[in-house]
Design a protein around this motif. Structure first.
Motif, PDB file in Angstrom:
ATOM      1  N   ARG A 134       1.039  -1.243   0.032  1.00  0.00           N
ATOM      2  CA  ARG A 134       0.028  -0.009   0.102  1.00  0.00           C
ATOM      3  C   ARG A 134       0.778   1.346  -0.099  1.00  0.00           C
ATOM      4  O   ARG A 134       1.924   1.359   0.814  1.00  0.00           O
ATOM      5  CB  ARG A 134      -0.928   0.239   1.146  1.00  0.00           C
ATOM      6  CG  ARG A 134      -1.916  -1.141   1.403  1.00  0.00           C
ATOM      7  CD  ARG A 134      -2.801  -1.099   2.287  1.00  0.00           C
ATOM      8  NE  ARG A 134      -3.667  -0.139   2.409  1.00  0.00           N
ATOM      9  CZ  ARG A 134      -4.752  -0.003   1.585  1.00  0.00           C
ATOM     10  NH1 ARG A 134      -5.046  -0.877   0.776  1.00  0.00           N
ATOM     11  NH2 ARG A 134      -5.728   1.130   1.341  1.00  0.00           N
ATOM     12  N   VAL A 135       0.569   2.301  -0.918  1.00  0.00           N
ATOM     13  CA  VAL A 135       1.072   3.526  -0.884  1.00  0.00           C
ATOM     14  C   VAL A 135       0.127   4.590  -0.809  1.00  0.00           C
ATOM     15  O   VAL A 135      -0.706   4.722  -1.518  1.00  0.00           O
ATOM     16  CB  VAL A 135       1.922   3.697  -2.125  1.00  0.00           C
ATOM     17  CG1 VAL A 135       2.762   4.858  -2.152  1.00  0.00           C
ATOM     18  CG2 VAL A 135       2.851   2.521  -2.535  1.00  0.00           C
ATOM     19  N   GLU A 136       0.379   5.448   0.388  1.00  0.00           N
ATOM     20  CA  GLU A 136      -0.715   6.320   0.598  1.00  0.00           C
ATOM     21  C   GLU A 136      -2.151   6.098   0.531  1.00  0.00           C
ATOM     22  O   GLU A 136      -3.043   6.635  -0.058  1.00  0.00           O
ATOM     23  CB  GLU A 136      -0.442   7.514  -0.394  1.00  0.00           C
ATOM     24  CG  GLU A 136       1.032   8.260   0.044  1.00  0.00           C
ATOM     25  CD  GLU A 136       1.242   8.837   1.252  1.00  0.00           C
ATOM     26  OE1 GLU A 136       0.154   9.579   1.775  1.00  0.00           O
ATOM     27  OE2 GLU A 136       2.175   8.641   1.841  1.00  0.00           O
ATOM     28  N   ALA A 141       0.149   0.067  -8.586  1.00  0.00           N
ATOM     29  CA  ALA A 141       0.101  -1.024  -9.483  1.00  0.00           C
ATOM     30  C   ALA A 141      -1.188  -1.832  -9.735  1.00  0.00           C
ATOM     31  O   ALA A 141      -1.520  -2.238 -10.521  1.00  0.00           O
ATOM     32  CB  ALA A 141       1.351  -1.793  -9.164  1.00  0.00           C
ATOM     33  N   LYS A 142      -1.753  -2.206  -8.461  1.00  0.00           N
ATOM     34  CA  LYS A 142      -2.688  -3.045  -8.398  1.00  0.00           C
ATOM     35  C   LYS A 142      -3.973  -2.261  -8.843  1.00  0.00           C
ATOM     36  O   LYS A 142      -4.917  -3.163  -9.731  1.00  0.00           O
ATOM     37  CB  LYS A 142      -3.100  -3.398  -7.024  1.00  0.00           C
ATOM     38  CG  LYS A 142      -3.812  -4.818  -6.892  1.00  0.00           C
ATOM     39  CD  LYS A 142      -3.742  -5.146  -5.210  1.00  0.00           C
ATOM     40  CE  LYS A 142      -4.409  -6.542  -5.394  1.00  0.00           C
ATOM     41  NZ  LYS A 142      -4.509  -6.975  -3.650  1.00  0.00           N
ATOM     42  N   TYR A 197       3.384   9.684  -4.875  1.00  0.00           N
ATOM     43  CA  TYR A 197       4.421  10.230  -3.982  1.00  0.00           C
ATOM     44  C   TYR A 197       4.310   9.835  -2.577  1.00  0.00           C
ATOM     45  O   TYR A 197       3.372  10.127  -2.255  1.00  0.00           O
ATOM     46  CB  TYR A 197       4.464  11.772  -4.130  1.00  0.00           C
ATOM     47  CG  TYR A 197       5.681  12.566  -3.542  1.00  0.00           C
ATOM     48  CD1 TYR A 197       7.059  12.433  -4.366  1.00  0.00           C
ATOM     49  CD2 TYR A 197       5.744  13.232  -2.300  1.00  0.00           C
ATOM     50  CE1 TYR A 197       8.050  12.976  -3.801  1.00  0.00           C
ATOM     51  CE2 TYR A 197       6.819  13.484  -1.923  1.00  0.00           C
ATOM     52  CZ  TYR A 197       8.201  13.516  -2.593  1.00  0.00           C
ATOM     53  OH  TYR A 197       9.311  14.102  -2.187  1.00  0.00           O
ATOM     54  N   SER A 198       5.168   9.190  -2.011  1.00  0.00           N
ATOM     55  CA  SER A 198       5.226   8.725  -0.711  1.00  0.00           C
ATOM     56  C   SER A 198       6.504   8.867   0.119  1.00  0.00           C
ATOM     57  O   SER A 198       7.565   8.255  -0.716  1.00  0.00           O
ATOM     58  CB  SER A 198       4.597   7.501  -0.397  1.00  0.00           C
ATOM     59  OG  SER A 198       4.503   7.029   0.742  1.00  0.00           O
ATOM     60  N   ASN A 199       6.754   9.284   0.889  1.00  0.00           N
ATOM     61  CA  ASN A 199       8.066   9.391   1.946  1.00  0.00           C
ATOM     62  C   ASN A 199       9.332   9.872   0.897  1.00  0.00           C
ATOM     63  O   ASN A 199      10.436   9.144   1.025  1.00  0.00           O
ATOM     64  CB  ASN A 199       8.384   8.108   2.394  1.00  0.00           C
ATOM     65  CG  ASN A 199       7.313   7.644   3.575  1.00  0.00           C
ATOM     66  OD1 ASN A 199       6.877   8.493   4.168  1.00  0.00           O
ATOM     67  ND2 ASN A 199       6.994   6.245   3.436  1.00  0.00           N
ATOM     68  N   GLY A 200       9.241  10.945   0.152  1.00  0.00           N
ATOM     69  CA  GLY A 200      10.026  11.465  -0.482  1.00  0.00           C
ATOM     70  C   GLY A 200      10.372  10.963  -1.809  1.00  0.00           C
ATOM     71  O   GLY A 200      11.418  11.200  -2.400  1.00  0.00           O
ATOM     72  N   ALA A 201       9.682   9.972  -2.335  1.00  0.00           N
ATOM     73  CA  ALA A 201       9.895   9.412  -3.354  1.00  0.00           C
ATOM     74  C   ALA A 201       8.556   8.956  -4.377  1.00  0.00           C
ATOM     75  O   ALA A 201       7.539   8.718  -3.568  1.00  0.00           O
ATOM     76  CB  ALA A 201      10.805   8.222  -3.610  1.00  0.00           C
ATOM     77  N   MET A 206       4.768  -2.186  -5.854  1.00  0.00           N
ATOM     78  CA  MET A 206       4.841  -3.535  -6.197  1.00  0.00           C
ATOM     79  C   MET A 206       6.017  -3.924  -6.054  1.00  0.00           C
ATOM     80  O   MET A 206       7.243  -3.052  -6.252  1.00  0.00           O
ATOM     81  CB  MET A 206       4.559  -3.901  -7.602  1.00  0.00           C
ATOM     82  CG  MET A 206       5.280  -2.772  -8.818  1.00  0.00           C
ATOM     83  SD  MET A 206       4.818  -3.156 -10.488  1.00  0.00           S
ATOM     84  CE  MET A 206       5.986  -2.070 -11.398  1.00  0.00           C
ATOM     85  N   TRP A 207       6.233  -5.144  -5.724  1.00  0.00           N
ATOM     86  CA  TRP A 207       7.629  -5.696  -5.662  1.00  0.00           C
ATOM     87  C   TRP A 207       7.733  -6.679  -6.790  1.00  0.00           C
ATOM     88  O   TRP A 207       7.174  -7.533  -7.330  1.00  0.00           O
ATOM     89  CB  TRP A 207       7.666  -6.934  -4.443  1.00  0.00           C
ATOM     90  CG  TRP A 207       7.385  -5.939  -3.141  1.00  0.00           C
ATOM     91  CD1 TRP A 207       6.539  -5.588  -2.486  1.00  0.00           C
ATOM     92  CD2 TRP A 207       8.606  -5.311  -2.280  1.00  0.00           C
ATOM     93  NE1 TRP A 207       6.361  -4.690  -1.304  1.00  0.00           N
ATOM     94  CE2 TRP A 207       7.798  -4.793  -1.244  1.00  0.00           C
ATOM     95  CE3 TRP A 207       9.774  -5.596  -2.372  1.00  0.00           C
ATOM     96  CZ2 TRP A 207       8.639  -3.756   0.035  1.00  0.00           C
ATOM     97  CZ3 TRP A 207      10.803  -4.750  -1.614  1.00  0.00           C
ATOM     98  CH2 TRP A 207       9.955  -3.942  -0.160  1.00  0.00           C
ATOM     99  N   VAL A 208       9.051  -6.667  -7.335  1.00  0.00           N
ATOM    100  CA  VAL A 208       9.490  -7.459  -8.474  1.00  0.00           C
ATOM    101  C   VAL A 208      10.466  -8.191  -8.364  1.00  0.00           C
ATOM    102  O   VAL A 208      11.350  -7.854  -7.601  1.00  0.00           O
ATOM    103  CB  VAL A 208       9.789  -6.637  -9.880  1.00  0.00           C
ATOM    104  CG1 VAL A 208       8.529  -5.871 -10.101  1.00  0.00           C
ATOM    105  CG2 VAL A 208      10.745  -5.480  -9.656  1.00  0.00           C
TER     106      VAL A 208
END
Length: 422
Positions: A134-136, A141-142, A197-201, A206-208
C-alpha cells in the motif's frame, strides 16, 4: 439316455448359436470400449530404435500395423543421428484399430546418467511481479490492473530487466502516467500506471524479481553435443509459483552441506551453497520439462547408457542415482508404480522409494533430488520430479525421452547460431 428328436436338436443348436452370438457381441463391445480408452491414453508419436518395431507395454495386447498408403520421410536431426518417421495403426488384439500414430526410428542415443547436485542461476526475461504494498492508502500497480505473476517487459518504451531499472523509472516519473508493457499467460498487453508520491519518492506499490538461484540434480549429459538435461520440472518463482521466463542462466558448482529429512506433511530438502564463482556451463531453456543447456565438460565418470523410450517402461523395479552428501552419486532401489503414456498428461510416472538406506537417510524424496535419473533394465527411462507432501516415500517422474527431445532443441539452436555466425 433320452433320445432327442431332430426338432429338439435343432432348437438346442439354435440356442447355442444365439448364446455364442451374444457372447461375441459382448466381447466386441468390450474390445471397442478398451480401444476407445487407449485412443486417449496413448500418445500420438513415439521414438523407436532403428531395426525395431513399435511395441507398447500394456495390460492388453497392442501391436502396430504399418499404414500401406503412407510413406516414410527421411529426416536428419541436429546431432547427425539419421532418422525416419513412419505412420502406423495401433491394433488391439491384432484386429481392433485404436488410432494412427507416428514413430520416428533413430539410432538409440547413449547418454551419461548423472545424479550430481548442481547450482541453478537464472536471470529473468523482464521482471516478475511477486507482491504488492500500500502507498498512501492505495496501490497504484494493483489499481491499474497489474497482477502477481505478470512479467513487466518495458515501461514507457524502456526495456527493464532488473529491480533497479524499474525503481529508477518510477522514481523519475514525476507522478506522470507510465505505459507498462507486460506479459500475462503468454500474451502481451499494456496498462497505464500512475505512481504516487510517498516518503520522498514516487512509488508504484509493487515488488518485482529479476533473478533466482537454487539447487537441483543433473539428469544426463549428451557427450555427442555437450548438452544436458536436469531437474525435470521448471524453475518457478517461490512466491507466485509461476515459471520464470529465462533471459540467461548459468550452471554453478555447489557444495552439499546437509539435508532436512522428509516427513509426512513436511518435505525435506538438500542444503547447500554455491562453491566459488566458477561456472560449469549455461542454461538456455527453462520449461515445463526442466532446465536444459550446455556444459563445458562431462560432469560424471559414469559410463553412458542407452535411452529407454516411454513405451518400453514397465511397472516394477528400477533404480535412481543421486548424491545426498556431495559425494559421488549412489544407486538406490525404487518401484515404478504407475505409467501414464497419454500425451499432455501432467505427470508421467509415479515412483516409490524402497531402498531402506535412502529412506533412513532422507525419509524419502527431498527437494533438491529433482532430476535424479531413473534407470530400468540398464537404460535411462526418466527422472524424479516431485515429492508427495503427505507421503514422501512416493513422488512423480518424467519420461527421459521427453527430456532428451528438449536437449536436442538446445543442440539445434546452438548449431543454427553457429551457422548464422559463419
Amino acid at each position: 439316455m433320452k433320445n432327442l428328436s431332430r426338432s429338439d436338436l435343432s432348437s438346442a443348436l439354435s440356442a447355442v448359436i444365439k448364446r455364442f452370438a451374444v457372447l461375441s457381441g459382448t466381447l466386441m463391445i468390450s474390445a471397442v470400449s478398451i480401444a476407445g480408452f487407449y485412443k486417449t491414453a496413448l500418445p500420438n508419436s513415439y521414438f523407436i530404435s532403428k531395426g525395431e518395431n513399435l511395441m507398447i507395454n500394456s495390460a492388453f495386447s497392442i501391436s502396430a500395423k504399418p499404414c500401406e498408403s503412407k510413406y516414410t520421410v527421411a529426416l536428419t536431426d541436429t546431432s547427425a543421428r539419421a532418422s525416419k518417421t513412419t505412420e502406423s495403426t495401433l491394433m488391439l488384439f491384432g484386429s481392433v484399430p485404436i488410432k494412427n500414430v507416428t514413430s520416428t526410428s533413430i539410432d538409440r542415443p547413449s547418454l551419461v546418467p548423472c545424479g550430481q547436485a548442481f547450482g541453478i542461476k537464472l536471470l529473468t526475461d523482464g521482471v516478475m511481479v511477486v507482491d504488492f504494498s500500500r502507498v498512501e492508502g492505495g496501490c497504484p500497480a494493483k489499481s491499474c490492473g497489474i497482477k502477481e505473476g505478470d512479467i513487466i517487459i518495458s515501461i514507457d518504451g524502456k526495456k527493464v530487466s532488473s529491480n533497479a531499472e524499474v525503481s529508477s523509472i518510477i522514481r523519475n516519473s514525476d507522478g506522470e502516467k507510465c505505459s507498462v508493457l507486460l506479459r500475462r499467460s503468454g500474451k502481451e498487453q499494456t496498462v497505464d500506471l500512475t505512481p504516487v508520491y510517498s516518503n520522498g519518492a514516487y512509488k508504484a506499490g509493487m515488488w518485482v524479481r529479476d533473478s533466482s538461484a537454487g539447487i537441483g540434480t543433473l539428469t544426463f549429459y549428451d557427450a555427442q553435443n555437450g548438452t544436458f538435461g536436469g531437474l525435470g520440472h521448471p524453475v518457478c518463482d517461490s512466491d507466485t509459483k509461476e515459471m520464470l521466463p529465462l533471459s540467461a542462466g548459468l550452471v554453478g558448482k555447489v557444495n552439499i552441506t546437509g539435508l532436512v529429512q522428509s516427513d509426512k506433511g513436511k518435505p525435506g530438502q538438500l542444503l547447500g551453497e554455491f562453491s566459488g564463482s566458477e561456472n560449469l556451463g549455461s542454461i538456455n531453456l527453462n520449461c515445463e520439462d526442466g532446465v536444459y543447456g550446455s556444459l563445458d565438460k562431462n560432469p560424471s565418470a559414469a559410463e553412458p547408457v542407452e535411452l529407454g523410450f516411454r513405451q518400453e517402461i514397465k511397472k516394477g523395479k528400477a533404480k535412481i542415482l543421486c548424491s545426498i552428501d556431495g559425494k559421488e552419486p549412489e544407486s538406490y532401489d525404487i518401484l515404478i508404480e504407475q505409467i501414464n503414456l497419454a500425451g499432455g498428461s501432467e505427470h508421467d510416472m509415479v515412483v516409490k522409494i524402497t531402498d531402506t538406506d535412502l529412506l533412513e537417510k532422507t525419509g524419502g524424496i527431498v527437494q533438491g533430488m529433482s532430476g535424479s535419473p531413473i534407470i530400468q533394465n540398464g537404460r535411462l527411462v526418466g527422472a524424479v520430479t516431485h515429492v508427495f507432501i503427505d507421503d514422501p516415500q512416493h513422488g512423480y517422474g518424467i519420461f527421459a525421452d521427453e527430456m532428451y527431445s528438449r536437449s536436442q532443441e538446445i543442440a539445434e539452436s546452438s548449431e543454427n547460431s553457429s551457422e548464422n555466425a559463419s
